[in-house]
Design an enzyme around this catalytic site. Structure first.
Site, mmCIF file in Angstrom:
data_model
loop_
_atom_site.group_PDB
_atom_site.id
_atom_site.type_symbol
_atom_site.label_atom_id
_atom_site.label_comp_id
_atom_site.label_asym_id
_atom_site.label_seq_id
_atom_site.Cartn_x
_atom_site.Cartn_y
_atom_site.Cartn_z
ATOM 1 N N ASP A 82 0.909 -1.278 -0.115
ATOM 2 C CA ASP A 82 -0.056 0.106 -0.010
ATOM 3 C C ASP A 82 0.881 1.347 -0.143
ATOM 4 O O ASP A 82 1.779 1.403 0.797
ATOM 5 C CB ASP A 82 -0.866 0.099 1.308
ATOM 6 C CG ASP A 82 -2.135 0.943 1.303
ATOM 7 O OD1 ASP A 82 -2.534 1.315 0.291
ATOM 8 O OD2 ASP A 82 -2.562 1.363 2.241
ATOM 9 N N ASP A 104 2.849 4.893 -5.431
ATOM 10 C CA ASP A 104 2.002 6.161 -5.403
ATOM 11 C C ASP A 104 3.007 7.293 -5.777
ATOM 12 O O ASP A 104 3.785 8.023 -4.743
ATOM 13 C CB ASP A 104 1.503 6.301 -3.789
ATOM 14 C CG ASP A 104 0.928 7.506 -3.674
ATOM 15 O OD1 ASP A 104 0.621 8.333 -4.502
ATOM 16 O OD2 ASP A 104 0.317 7.659 -2.578
ATOM 17 N N HIS A 180 -7.713 10.050 3.385
ATOM 18 C CA HIS A 180 -7.300 8.856 4.699
ATOM 19 C C HIS A 180 -7.567 9.522 6.100
ATOM 20 O O HIS A 180 -7.583 10.704 6.433
ATOM 21 C CB HIS A 180 -5.609 8.727 4.417
ATOM 22 C CG HIS A 180 -5.482 8.153 3.123
ATOM 23 N ND1 HIS A 180 -4.754 8.688 2.072
ATOM 24 C CD2 HIS A 180 -5.564 6.756 2.862
ATOM 25 C CE1 HIS A 180 -4.633 7.884 1.128
ATOM 26 N NE2 HIS A 180 -5.033 6.611 1.544
ATOM 27 N N GLY A 181 -7.715 8.476 6.985
ATOM 28 C CA GLY A 181 -8.032 8.895 8.426
ATOM 29 C C GLY A 181 -9.358 8.837 8.818
ATOM 30 O O GLY A 181 -10.156 8.669 7.947
ATOM 31 N N HIS A 213 -9.127 4.746 -2.237
ATOM 32 C CA HIS A 213 -8.466 4.698 -1.185
ATOM 33 C C HIS A 213 -9.363 5.619 -0.069
ATOM 34 O O HIS A 213 -10.258 6.223 -0.579
ATOM 35 C CB HIS A 213 -7.378 5.567 -1.205
ATOM 36 C CG HIS A 213 -6.270 4.692 -1.826
ATOM 37 N ND1 HIS A 213 -5.127 4.324 -1.179
ATOM 38 C CD2 HIS A 213 -6.049 4.142 -3.143
ATOM 39 C CE1 HIS A 213 -4.034 3.481 -1.879
ATOM 40 N NE2 HIS A 213 -4.702 3.256 -3.161
ATOM 41 N N SER A 216 -12.845 4.506 4.529
ATOM 42 C CA SER A 216 -13.478 4.086 5.672
ATOM 43 C C SER A 216 -14.895 5.154 5.920
ATOM 44 O O SER A 216 -14.860 6.253 5.480
ATOM 45 C CB SER A 216 -12.512 4.145 6.886
ATOM 46 O OG SER A 216 -11.638 3.004 6.832
HETATM 47 P P1 13P Z 1 -9.026 4.827 5.380
HETATM 48 O O1 13P Z 1 -8.057 5.797 6.199
HETATM 49 O O2 13P Z 1 -10.338 5.448 4.854
HETATM 50 O O3 13P Z 1 -9.396 3.593 6.065
HETATM 51 O O4 13P Z 1 -8.285 4.507 3.982
HETATM 52 C C1 13P Z 1 -7.246 3.409 4.092
HETATM 53 C C2 13P Z 1 -6.334 3.738 2.564
HETATM 54 O O5 13P Z 1 -6.841 4.259 1.867
HETATM 55 C C3 13P Z 1 -5.428 2.698 2.703
HETATM 56 O O6 13P Z 1 -4.340 3.127 1.526
HETATM 57 O O1 G3H Z 2 -3.303 4.942 3.581
HETATM 58 C C1 G3H Z 2 -2.818 4.602 4.687
HETATM 59 C C2 G3H Z 2 -3.252 3.414 5.371
HETATM 60 O O2 G3H Z 2 -4.444 3.739 6.204
HETATM 61 C C3 G3H Z 2 -1.857 2.863 6.212
HETATM 62 O O3 G3H Z 2 -1.657 3.834 7.232
HETATM 63 O O4 G3H Z 2 0.868 4.396 6.842
HETATM 64 O O5 G3H Z 2 -0.112 4.475 9.142
HETATM 65 O O6 G3H Z 2 -0.012 2.194 8.171
HETATM 66 P P1 G3H Z 2 -0.074 3.650 7.782
HETATM 67 ZN ZN ZN Z 3 -4.436 4.797 0.985
#
Ligand code: 13P
Ligand code: G3H
Ligand code: ZN
Length: 311
Positions: A82, A104, A180-181, A213, A216
């Site tokens: 990822d 990315d 994200h987050g 991406h 959540s």
């Molecule tokens: P969330 O933070 O919305 O769960 O997204 C996760 C993600 O895109 C990981 O690459």
């Molecule tokens: O997109 C990011 C994912 O939620 C992974 O998060 O880089 O803190 O492991 P991280």
């Molecule tokens: Zn992501």
């Protein structure tokens, strides 16, 4: 069954109008919770590892945990990097047994993104590994890099055909308003995704798998539980599941979910300690956390992704 790439999964998902869940893994309980849910629902699965997860848990431990899950479930599972941010990281994961990597390059210029992505594609394809690329930039936090809403930018549909044909990537992550987050939308702001951009991308890349991406939903019950048991997460707002359900029926074949698992795990552990202040055996609180992850993933598979029974 050995690890698979996402090629066949995406083709079936595209044709079947559903999406595959890509869940982030960091330790044994997370791998077990996710894979137990997928096994019960006979769902194909992508387990993804960020560079932060790799630093935390170590490449070999994560690969071996996923190999154990393959033995236990006999499901089609892809192991995916990822947000790979360099050729070297992608190469290391290709060499180290992953079946899919993301490069990315979304923080680069269009031309530099193409150059970096193409380099990863050439190496990965020569080793039977598929590549996800990103065009457009999501807001939010990944690996301690915080992209502000001002620095985020939607994907430009005009660029996608050229990007995909010049790089040879196998799937494309696009920015349509997810982030994200846990803090995706401002309080009072109506959560919205640019479905018009998704439709334009789909029109220009017929049959090509798209990735979302930052998908959540930041389940309010878990945020409330965290706050009830001593946490402080004001105004955490995610992408409504109804929007994701609709996206899953389009060219979107992979939906990334991490924060919802973190919230389920943390809320459960917070409650556990509040109810059992004297306990100190990690199995006593990690067990319920694993069960909460299993429940969350089962919910996503059945009610958001629609990939139950598709393994
Ligand atoms: P969330 O933070 O919305 O769960 O997204 C996760 C993600 O895109 C990981 O690459
Ligand atoms: O997109 C990011 C994912 O939620 C992974 O998060 O880089 O803190 O492991 P991280
Ligand atoms: Zn992501």
């Amino acid at each position: 069954m050995p690890l698979v790439t996402t090629k066949e999964m995406f083709q079936k998902a595209y044709e079947g109008g559903y999406a595959i869940g890509a869940f982030n893994v960091n330790n044994m309980e997370i791998v077990q919770g996710i894979t137990e849910a997928a096994k019960e629902l006979n769902a194909p699965l992508i387990l993804q590892v960020s560079s932060g997860a790799r630093k935390y848990a170590n490449h070999t431990y994560l690969v071996k945990l996923v190999e154990a899950a393959l033995i236990e479930t006999d499901l089609p599972i892809a192991l995916h990097l990822d947000h790979g941010d360099t050729f070297e990281l992608c190469k290391s994961c290709v060499d180290g047994g992953f079946t899919s990597v993301m490069i990315d390059g979304s923080h680069h210029s269009f031309e530099d993104n193409i150059k970096e992505t193409k380099r990863v594609v050439e190496y990965a394809h020569a080793h039977g590994v598929v590549v996800e690329a990103e065009l457009g930039r999501l807001a939010g936090i990944e690996d301690d890099v915080n992209v502000s809403a001002e620095d985020a930018s939607y994907t430009k549909p005009d660029q996608v055909y050229e990007f995909v044909t010049r790089t040879g990537c196998d799937s494309l992550a696009i920015a349509i308003g997810t982030s994200h987050g846990a803090y995706k939308f401002k309080p009072g702001q109506k959560p919205q995704l640019r479905i018009d951009i998704l439709e334009e991308v789909e029109r220009r890349l017929p049959g090509f798998p798209i990735v979302l991406h930052g998908a959540s939903s930041v389940i309010p019950e878990y945020v409330a539980m965290i706050n009830q048991y001593g946490g402080n997460m004001p105004d955490a707002i995610g992408v409504p599941e109804e929007m994701l359900r609709r996206a899953a029926q389009t060219a979107v074949c992979k939906i990334n979910i991490d924060s919802d698992l973190r919230l389920a795990m943390t809320a459960t552990i917070r409650k556990y300690f509040a109810d059992n202040p004297g306990h100190f055996d990690p199995r006593q609180y990690l067990g319920p956390a694993r069960t909460a992850i299993k429940g969350m993933v089962a919910h996503k598979i059945k009610h958001v992704l629609g990939c139950d029974g598709k393994a």
